[in-house]
Design a protein around this motif. Structure first.
Motif, PDB file in Angstrom:
ATOM      1  N   LEU A   1       0.369   5.899   4.753  1.00  0.00           N
ATOM      2  CA  LEU A   1      -0.071   6.047   3.355  1.00  0.00           C
ATOM      3  C   LEU A   1      -0.961   7.278   3.186  1.00  0.00           C
ATOM      4  O   LEU A   1      -0.979   7.899   2.118  1.00  0.00           O
TER       5      LEU A   1
ATOM      6  N   ALA B   1       0.534   4.193  -2.716  1.00  0.00           N
ATOM      7  CA  ALA B   1       0.201   5.569  -2.332  1.00  0.00           C
ATOM      8  C   ALA B   1       1.221   6.558  -2.896  1.00  0.00           C
ATOM      9  O   ALA B   1       0.851   7.657  -3.329  1.00  0.00           O
TER      10      ALA B   1
ATOM     11  N   PRO C   1       0.801  -1.234   0.000  1.00  0.00           N
ATOM     12  CA  PRO C   1       0.000   0.000   0.000  1.00  0.00           C
ATOM     13  C   PRO C   1       0.824   1.271   0.000  1.00  0.00           C
ATOM     14  O   PRO C   1       0.426   2.261  -0.625  1.00  0.00           O
TER      15      PRO C   1
ATOM     16  N   LEU D   1      -6.469   0.428  -2.335  1.00  0.00           N
ATOM     17  CA  LEU D   1      -6.206   0.977  -1.012  1.00  0.00           C
ATOM     18  C   LEU D   1      -7.452   0.995  -0.134  1.00  0.00           C
ATOM     19  O   LEU D   1      -7.378   1.429   1.018  1.00  0.00           O
TER      20      LEU D   1
END
Length: 550
Positions: free
Chosen positions: A72, A17, A13, A50
């Motif tokens: 993130l 991001a 993640p 996400l």
């Protein structure tokens, strides 16, 4: 709209991001200038994998730790803090879904998130006494069906949401707080794109009107367990906002440094060819980076403290996590404001042109740091006792606390009476004690002001508001700024020499001839030569009076 066939949850993640942030940074200045909502960017965020990271594994999520979600969110803020704030609202929704007891509604809401639907909110209202008072109601109509009625504001991300959590109170004789889940396109829901804030312009934080919105009984959920001292729900918001502030600071430094490399010019006296070699620019850039590093370090400590609180589950660990989150938020918020303003000192006057959009960094930071300007996550509300209350009830202000301009001392009966009482007490007068402890007799231990079972309040965090509390009670230490005078000062008297030892060298160089003297001193006698000199000097001075400041 929901994304059909949403991507699987991202395996990395943070990397996802960062890649999104790079794309979101392109055009962020133009979106801010035109107040254009980032619909395409949010559709990309929905399909990025996400969503659903915090949901339990039993429901199909990955149940990542808090640090991953917070970091993130900060990465997204580097690209566009508007999108990061809307993602935080969605993350709040996932936290609420996770906190629900096992039930069909929990499974249904989690499935919608995993299907690529975005969660938004209808929480805050305007016109109430505090942000925790609500007029939106949920209750049965004449047909026995539940209906939502009310008006919300600051509904961040409302234009991108597929469904929302609405905070409402029941219409019972004893109203209870509830969270209701409703679709954003349900009958009776009207979303207004009327957010005209100074910063965070593209967050769609405007108005939502709710008029007889139909809602199922299962979609009315309890929130009592989130309002207890044992809950870390509030802590999640504190550390997440800290991450967004840090992302704002990083974005400001990125654009500021790029402006210096491509457009700024060195100072003529620097003797260098480019602005990147200017020692003044390098010094200021280093100071800004140091503030950013301090904020990042504070956030790391806050996340570590939260992880320990989640593991230990004790009151002491939760208090430590709340204090660390408060520290991080103060440091990160100040860093975002200082850095977004400080970049102009290294970029120069051309950086203020509207076409570059560098002002958006400060406007965004200023707007979002006002979201929760008080440190409120320091344990149980019962322990957040105002220092001003203790100061008012525990001791009498000292002469230094009531000293001020002569006209104030004459017009303020409390200051005048306090000075009189202290003169009557003479040597028995003691200085004002620290508000955290009550001064005890010599040889005995200091007695705590608050109850012994209360958690300690992080006094360092309260320094931001302590000055306002003191000002509200007029217990302010006045410091005089010497007026600018072109007249030569008379020969220093014993009073002047005594005062000079208590002042800085700069103040001693411009010691005014009409400096106020303590009441009752020999130097203030009407017949003294120094007093006559003062009266003569005051009669020849300009009409402007001395400026007094805190």
């Amino acid at each position: 709209m929901s994304i059909q066939g949403a991507a699987a949850i991202s395996a990395d993640p943070l990397a996802t991001a960062r890649a999104l942030a790079e794309r979101f940074a392109v055009g962020s200045a133009e979106r801010d200038r035109d107040r254009r909502f980032p619909r395409e960017e949010l559709d990309e965020l929905k399909a990025s994998g996400l969503l659903g990271l915090r949901l339990p594994r039993a429901l199909g999520g990955t149940e990542v730790d808090t640090a991953t979600i917070v970091n993130l969110t900060g990465e997204l803020a580097v690209g566009d803090p508007n999108i990061a704030q809307m993602f935080l609202i969605h993350a709040y929704g996932e936290e609420l879904i996770t906190a629900l007891p096992e039930s069909p509604v929990k499974e249904r809401l989690a499935a919608r998130v995993l299907g690529g639907e975005f969660v938004t909110n209808a929480f805050n209202e305007v016109g109430t006494k505090t942000i925790m008072e609500f007029r939106t109601t949920v209750g049965r109509n004449d047909d026995g069906e539940f209906r939502l009625n009310g008006k919300k504001f600051y509904a961040t991300g409302s234009l991108a949401g597929d469904f929302m959590y609405v905070v409402a109170v029941t219409d019972d004789p004893e109203p209870q707080l509830r969270i209701c889940w409703a679709d954003t396109d349900a009958p009776g829901v009207v979303i207004h794109d009327d957010w005209l804030g100074l910063g965070q312009r593209t967050t769609a934080s405007g108005t939502i009107e709710l008029t007889d919105v139909p809602i199922e009984a299962d979609d009315i959920t309890m929130v009592d367990h989130l309002m207890t001292p044992e809950s870390l729900f509030g802590n999640f918001g504190q550390v997440s906002f800290s991450a967004i502030f840090i992302g704002m600071a990083k974005g400001a430094l990125r654009d500021g440094f790029e402006f210096v490399r491509t457009r700024a010019r060195p100072r003529p006296e620097s003797g260098v060819e480019t602005a990147t070699e200017d020692p003044y620019v390098l010094m200021r850039a280093g100071e800004l980076e140091a503030k950013l590093a301090a904020a990042e370090g504070a956030l790391v400590l806050a996340l570590d403290a939260r992880a320990e609180a989640e593991k230990a589950g004790t009151a002491a660990a939760r208090d430590a996590a709340s204090i660390a989150a408060g520290h991080a938020k103060v440091v990160a918020g100040d860093a975002a404001l200082d850095i977004s303003s400080g970049i102009f000192r290294i970029c120069g006057a051309s950086a203020t042109l509207e076409k570059y959009g560098l002002d958006r960094h400060w406007r965004n930071a200023r707007t979002l740091t006002l979201h929760d300007r008080w440190i409120t996550s320091c344990g149980s509300p019962a322990t957040m006792r105002s220092p001003a209350r203790h100061r008012r009830s525990r001791h009498t202000p000292s002469v230094r606390e009531t000293r001020g301009p002569p006209e104030r001392r004459r017009s303020d009966p409390r200051a005048r009476n306090t000075c009189r009482r202290l003169r009557e007490r003479g040597a028995s007068a003691r200085p004002a004690p620290d508000w955290r402890t009550r001064r005890a007799e010599p040889g005995s231990a200091a007695r705590p002001v608050r109850p012994t079972n209360a958690s300690p309040v992080p006094v360092d965090d309260l320094k931001l508001v302590h000055k306002q509390w003191r000002h509200a009670l007029e217990l302010v230490v006045y410091e005089a700024k010497p007026p600018v005078s072109t007249m030569a000062s008379p020969a220093p008297s014993s009073h002047t020499r005594a005062y000079s030892r208590r002042t800085s060298p700069q103040a001693r160089q411009s010691l005014p001839v009409s400096w106020p003297t303590p009441a009752g001193s020999a130097a203030g006698a009407s017949g003294s030569s120094l007093a006559r000199t003062r009266r003569r000097a005051n009669s020849q001075r300009p009409s402007s009076r001395s400026s007094w400041s805190l």
